[in-house]
Scaffold this active site. Sequence first.
Site, PDB file in Angstrom:
ATOM      1  N   HIS A  76       0.809  -1.222   0.000  1.00  0.00           N
ATOM      2  CA  HIS A  76       0.000   0.000   0.000  1.00  0.00           C
ATOM      3  C   HIS A  76       0.842   1.272   0.000  1.00  0.00           C
ATOM      4  O   HIS A  76       0.328   2.349   0.302  1.00  0.00           O
ATOM      5  CB  HIS A  76      -0.952  -0.005   1.204  1.00  0.00           C
ATOM      6  CG  HIS A  76      -2.042  -1.028   1.090  1.00  0.00           C
ATOM      7  ND1 HIS A  76      -2.763  -1.483   2.174  1.00  0.00           N
ATOM      8  CD2 HIS A  76      -2.531  -1.689   0.016  1.00  0.00           C
ATOM      9  CE1 HIS A  76      -3.644  -2.382   1.765  1.00  0.00           C
ATOM     10  NE2 HIS A  76      -3.520  -2.527   0.463  1.00  0.00           N
TER      11      HIS A  76
ATOM     12  N   CYS B 126       9.335  16.969  -9.147  1.00  0.00           N
ATOM     13  CA  CYS B 126       9.970  15.672  -9.394  1.00  0.00           C
ATOM     14  C   CYS B 126      11.330  15.893 -10.034  1.00  0.00           C
ATOM     15  O   CYS B 126      11.447  16.645 -11.017  1.00  0.00           O
ATOM     16  CB  CYS B 126       9.079  14.835 -10.307  1.00  0.00           C
ATOM     17  SG  CYS B 126       9.845  13.305 -10.898  1.00  0.00           S
TER      18      CYS B 126
ATOM     19  N   GLY C 256      -2.264  -9.262  12.574  1.00  0.00           N
ATOM     20  CA  GLY C 256      -2.783  -7.929  12.875  1.00  0.00           C
ATOM     21  C   GLY C 256      -3.553  -7.269  11.759  1.00  0.00           C
ATOM     22  O   GLY C 256      -3.495  -6.055  11.598  1.00  0.00           O
ATOM     23  N   THR C 257      -4.302  -8.059  10.977  1.00  0.00           N
ATOM     24  CA  THR C 257      -5.085  -7.479   9.889  1.00  0.00           C
ATOM     25  C   THR C 257      -6.576  -7.604  10.187  1.00  0.00           C
ATOM     26  O   THR C 257      -7.010  -8.487  10.921  1.00  0.00           O
ATOM     27  CB  THR C 257      -4.787  -8.170   8.544  1.00  0.00           C
ATOM     28  OG1 THR C 257      -5.381  -9.464   8.546  1.00  0.00           O
ATOM     29  CG2 THR C 257      -3.293  -8.284   8.314  1.00  0.00           C
TER      30      THR C 257
END
Length: 233
Positions: free
Chosen positions: A110, A137, A176-177
Amino acid sequence: MNPDIRNIVILTGAGISAESGLATFRGPDGLWEGHRVEDVCTPEAIARNPALVHRFYDERRAKLDEVAPNAAHDALAALDRAWPGELLIVTQNVDDLHERAGAKRLIHMHGALRSALCAGCGKAVAWTGSLPPGSVCDGCGRPKLRPDIVFFGEMPYEMDVIDDALRRADLFVSIGTSGAVYPAAGFVQTARHVGAKTLELNLDPSAGSTYFEETRLGPASVLVPEMVRELLA
């Protein structure tokens, strides 16, 4: 653990970092650090109010300086160093606690707080300070840098690599999801389809607990070191 286990895929979510003092992605009130997810984690949100979105991730990035890896991160890094077979740690988290603990075989599906992404050319660069809208950029020269976060509606990173690892896995572990955010919530079903053993470590049963062969409930800082000791015994 089964002695036939050689290839392991581990998925980690907000629960593994909560004990380090980082807020879970979405709290009981449905908000993330006081904001609706729709206001800070969608392409529409950054188009509508770039100042708010950039400031939100600036605050999350600054918070990283106040926290440290916990025993669960340390245990997975130790497994990474010692495990002779294939190992892939896939994290839904955007913090850098796995890296700071020493994990190397790692994918941030993510995105990452300490990275900036050019919305123009797609180049990602390491970033540690604030990232105001209009930052330029260094690849294409356009003022298009944004937080390198996979917003809702965008494709998570390295899904082909993750899928290949899942299809070779002998063991899939979820730590832990919530089991509610796809595509990660579907990883357990892919692992089961290829015959991998499946283990969930969580404070409470997740939305996907019924898909796992075994669920162990408790703090990640206790359960993860126990699992690693079993695997390395």
